[in-house]
Design a protein around this motif. Structure first.
Motif, PDB file in Angstrom:
ATOM      1  N   GLN A  91      42.061  86.892 -44.607  1.00  0.00           N
ATOM      2  CA  GLN A  91      41.294  85.997 -45.282  1.00  0.00           C
ATOM      3  C   GLN A  91      40.858  84.308 -44.801  1.00  0.00           C
ATOM      4  O   GLN A  91      39.434  84.347 -45.895  1.00  0.00           O
ATOM      5  CB  GLN A  91      41.338  86.039 -47.208  1.00  0.00           C
ATOM      6  CG  GLN A  91      42.043  87.454 -47.675  1.00  0.00           C
ATOM      7  CD  GLN A  91      40.845  88.241 -48.178  1.00  0.00           C
ATOM      8  OE1 GLN A  91      39.987  87.499 -48.319  1.00  0.00           O
ATOM      9  NE2 GLN A  91      41.146  89.604 -47.627  1.00  0.00           N
ATOM     10  N   HIS A  92      41.070  83.982 -44.472  1.00  0.00           N
ATOM     11  CA  HIS A  92      41.106  82.389 -44.070  1.00  0.00           C
ATOM     12  C   HIS A  92      40.404  82.763 -43.091  1.00  0.00           C
ATOM     13  O   HIS A  92      40.260  81.468 -41.964  1.00  0.00           O
ATOM     14  CB  HIS A  92      42.298  81.265 -43.774  1.00  0.00           C
ATOM     15  CG  HIS A  92      42.328  81.592 -45.422  1.00  0.00           C
ATOM     16  ND1 HIS A  92      41.454  81.625 -46.858  1.00  0.00           N
ATOM     17  CD2 HIS A  92      43.877  81.225 -46.461  1.00  0.00           C
ATOM     18  CE1 HIS A  92      42.009  81.480 -48.129  1.00  0.00           C
ATOM     19  NE2 HIS A  92      43.441  81.252 -47.731  1.00  0.00           N
ATOM     20  N   HIS A  93      40.990  83.464 -42.123  1.00  0.00           N
ATOM     21  CA  HIS A  93      40.384  83.062 -40.434  1.00  0.00           C
ATOM     22  C   HIS A  93      40.308  84.967 -39.889  1.00  0.00           C
ATOM     23  O   HIS A  93      40.681  86.216 -39.785  1.00  0.00           O
ATOM     24  CB  HIS A  93      42.000  83.039 -39.626  1.00  0.00           C
ATOM     25  CG  HIS A  93      42.262  81.694 -40.094  1.00  0.00           C
ATOM     26  ND1 HIS A  93      42.018  80.844 -39.851  1.00  0.00           N
ATOM     27  CD2 HIS A  93      43.987  81.269 -40.818  1.00  0.00           C
ATOM     28  CE1 HIS A  93      42.760  79.311 -40.165  1.00  0.00           C
ATOM     29  NE2 HIS A  93      43.228  80.212 -41.122  1.00  0.00           N
ATOM     30  N   SER A  94      38.929  84.964 -39.336  1.00  0.00           N
ATOM     31  CA  SER A  94      38.827  85.909 -38.933  1.00  0.00           C
ATOM     32  C   SER A  94      38.825  86.713 -37.918  1.00  0.00           C
ATOM     33  O   SER A  94      39.651  85.741 -36.812  1.00  0.00           O
ATOM     34  CB  SER A  94      36.828  85.639 -38.675  1.00  0.00           C
ATOM     35  OG  SER A  94      36.968  86.746 -37.575  1.00  0.00           O
TER      36      SER A  94
ATOM     37  N   ALA B  31      58.993  94.065 -46.432  1.00  0.00           N
ATOM     38  CA  ALA B  31      56.580  94.911 -45.739  1.00  0.00           C
ATOM     39  C   ALA B  31      56.195  94.254 -47.251  1.00  0.00           C
ATOM     40  O   ALA B  31      55.261  93.812 -45.915  1.00  0.00           O
ATOM     41  CB  ALA B  31      57.279  96.019 -45.983  1.00  0.00           C
ATOM     42  N   TYR B  32      56.199  94.391 -47.746  1.00  0.00           N
ATOM     43  CA  TYR B  32      55.689  93.529 -48.971  1.00  0.00           C
ATOM     44  C   TYR B  32      55.270  92.638 -49.378  1.00  0.00           C
ATOM     45  O   TYR B  32      53.496  91.882 -48.831  1.00  0.00           O
ATOM     46  CB  TYR B  32      55.760  93.775 -50.348  1.00  0.00           C
ATOM     47  CG  TYR B  32      54.834  93.369 -51.734  1.00  0.00           C
ATOM     48  CD1 TYR B  32      53.636  93.850 -52.474  1.00  0.00           C
ATOM     49  CD2 TYR B  32      55.484  91.998 -52.619  1.00  0.00           C
ATOM     50  CE1 TYR B  32      52.672  93.053 -53.197  1.00  0.00           C
ATOM     51  CE2 TYR B  32      54.202  91.345 -53.446  1.00  0.00           C
ATOM     52  CZ  TYR B  32      53.249  92.112 -53.626  1.00  0.00           C
ATOM     53  OH  TYR B  32      52.122  91.741 -54.175  1.00  0.00           O
ATOM     54  N   ASP B  33      56.193  91.663 -48.854  1.00  0.00           N
ATOM     55  CA  ASP B  33      55.619  90.005 -48.466  1.00  0.00           C
ATOM     56  C   ASP B  33      55.151  89.439 -47.276  1.00  0.00           C
ATOM     57  O   ASP B  33      54.370  88.696 -47.168  1.00  0.00           O
ATOM     58  CB  ASP B  33      57.565  89.061 -48.436  1.00  0.00           C
ATOM     59  CG  ASP B  33      57.956  89.257 -49.826  1.00  0.00           C
ATOM     60  OD1 ASP B  33      56.856  89.273 -51.149  1.00  0.00           O
ATOM     61  OD2 ASP B  33      58.947  89.444 -50.045  1.00  0.00           O
ATOM     62  N   LEU B  34      55.635  90.848 -45.917  1.00  0.00           N
ATOM     63  CA  LEU B  34      54.706  90.350 -44.936  1.00  0.00           C
ATOM     64  C   LEU B  34      53.083  90.476 -45.012  1.00  0.00           C
ATOM     65  O   LEU B  34      52.645  89.934 -44.572  1.00  0.00           O
ATOM     66  CB  LEU B  34      55.508  91.686 -43.992  1.00  0.00           C
ATOM     67  CG  LEU B  34      54.922  91.518 -42.462  1.00  0.00           C
ATOM     68  CD1 LEU B  34      54.426  90.224 -41.749  1.00  0.00           C
ATOM     69  CD2 LEU B  34      55.597  92.460 -41.665  1.00  0.00           C
ATOM     70  N   ALA B  35      53.259  91.950 -45.911  1.00  0.00           N
ATOM     71  CA  ALA B  35      51.484  92.638 -46.273  1.00  0.00           C
ATOM     72  C   ALA B  35      50.955  91.420 -46.684  1.00  0.00           C
ATOM     73  O   ALA B  35      49.408  91.252 -46.523  1.00  0.00           O
ATOM     74  CB  ALA B  35      51.935  93.550 -46.862  1.00  0.00           C
ATOM     75  N   LYS B  36      51.534  90.858 -47.608  1.00  0.00           N
ATOM     76  CA  LYS B  36      50.536  89.768 -49.130  1.00  0.00           C
ATOM     77  C   LYS B  36      50.501  89.165 -47.679  1.00  0.00           C
ATOM     78  O   LYS B  36      49.223  87.589 -47.599  1.00  0.00           O
ATOM     79  CB  LYS B  36      51.635  88.827 -49.630  1.00  0.00           C
ATOM     80  CG  LYS B  36      51.247  88.877 -50.911  1.00  0.00           C
ATOM     81  CD  LYS B  36      51.815  88.654 -51.910  1.00  0.00           C
ATOM     82  CE  LYS B  36      52.882  87.778 -51.990  1.00  0.00           C
ATOM     83  NZ  LYS B  36      53.972  88.255 -53.098  1.00  0.00           N
ATOM     84  N   ALA B  37      51.683  88.060 -46.938  1.00  0.00           N
ATOM     85  CA  ALA B  37      51.135  86.892 -45.917  1.00  0.00           C
ATOM     86  C   ALA B  37      49.632  87.243 -45.215  1.00  0.00           C
ATOM     87  O   ALA B  37      49.453  85.800 -44.454  1.00  0.00           O
ATOM     88  CB  ALA B  37      52.268  86.488 -44.974  1.00  0.00           C
ATOM     89  N   TYR B  38      50.526  88.173 -44.334  1.00  0.00           N
ATOM     90  CA  TYR B  38      49.097  88.252 -43.513  1.00  0.00           C
ATOM     91  C   TYR B  38      47.755  89.023 -43.949  1.00  0.00           C
ATOM     92  O   TYR B  38      46.637  87.880 -43.855  1.00  0.00           O
ATOM     93  CB  TYR B  38      49.464  90.148 -43.079  1.00  0.00           C
ATOM     94  CG  TYR B  38      47.778  90.207 -41.847  1.00  0.00           C
ATOM     95  CD1 TYR B  38      48.166  89.956 -40.776  1.00  0.00           C
ATOM     96  CD2 TYR B  38      47.191  91.741 -42.231  1.00  0.00           C
ATOM     97  CE1 TYR B  38      46.471  90.392 -40.311  1.00  0.00           C
ATOM     98  CE2 TYR B  38      46.056  91.879 -41.573  1.00  0.00           C
ATOM     99  CZ  TYR B  38      46.877  90.716 -40.409  1.00  0.00           C
ATOM    100  OH  TYR B  38      45.506  91.690 -39.799  1.00  0.00           O
ATOM    101  N   ASN B  39      46.985  89.317 -45.457  1.00  0.00           N
ATOM    102  CA  ASN B  39      46.335  89.409 -46.329  1.00  0.00           C
ATOM    103  C   ASN B  39      46.072  88.099 -46.246  1.00  0.00           C
ATOM    104  O   ASN B  39      44.850  87.677 -46.175  1.00  0.00           O
ATOM    105  CB  ASN B  39      46.400  90.417 -47.669  1.00  0.00           C
ATOM    106  CG  ASN B  39      45.506  90.016 -48.553  1.00  0.00           C
ATOM    107  OD1 ASN B  39      44.113  90.693 -47.892  1.00  0.00           O
ATOM    108  ND2 ASN B  39      45.343  89.906 -50.114  1.00  0.00           N
TER     109      ASN B  39
END
Length: 71
Positions: free
Chosen positions: A29-32, A17-25
């Motif tokens: 950050q880069h794509h609106s 869950a942490y890795d998924l949230a980090k990747a989504y973040n």
């Protein structure tokens, strides 16, 4: 999830869950999402966001952690 159950290791679910949230973040950050002008991209990003929220929420539920309705 099967590995976590087989090994009696909730840390596997927490790490996922942490890795998924980090990747989504990073993606966020880069794509609106809402300000994307291309309708297909916006729809895809909204759908992706909804699905990631569902997966993270489900993982937290398995761990017994309450999630806020919105962040």
């Amino acid at each position: 999830m099967i590995t976590a159950a087989d090994q009696y290791s909730p840390a596997i679910i927490a790490s996922y869950a942490y890795d998924l949230a980090k990747a989504y973040n990073q993606l966020y950050q880069h794509h609106s999402v809402l300000n994307e002008t291309d309708e297909n991209k916006r729809y895809f990003r909204l759908t992706l966001s909804r699905n990631i929220a569902y997966v993270v929420s489900s993982a937290m539920e398995l761990l017994g952690i309450e999630m806020p309705e919105r962040m």
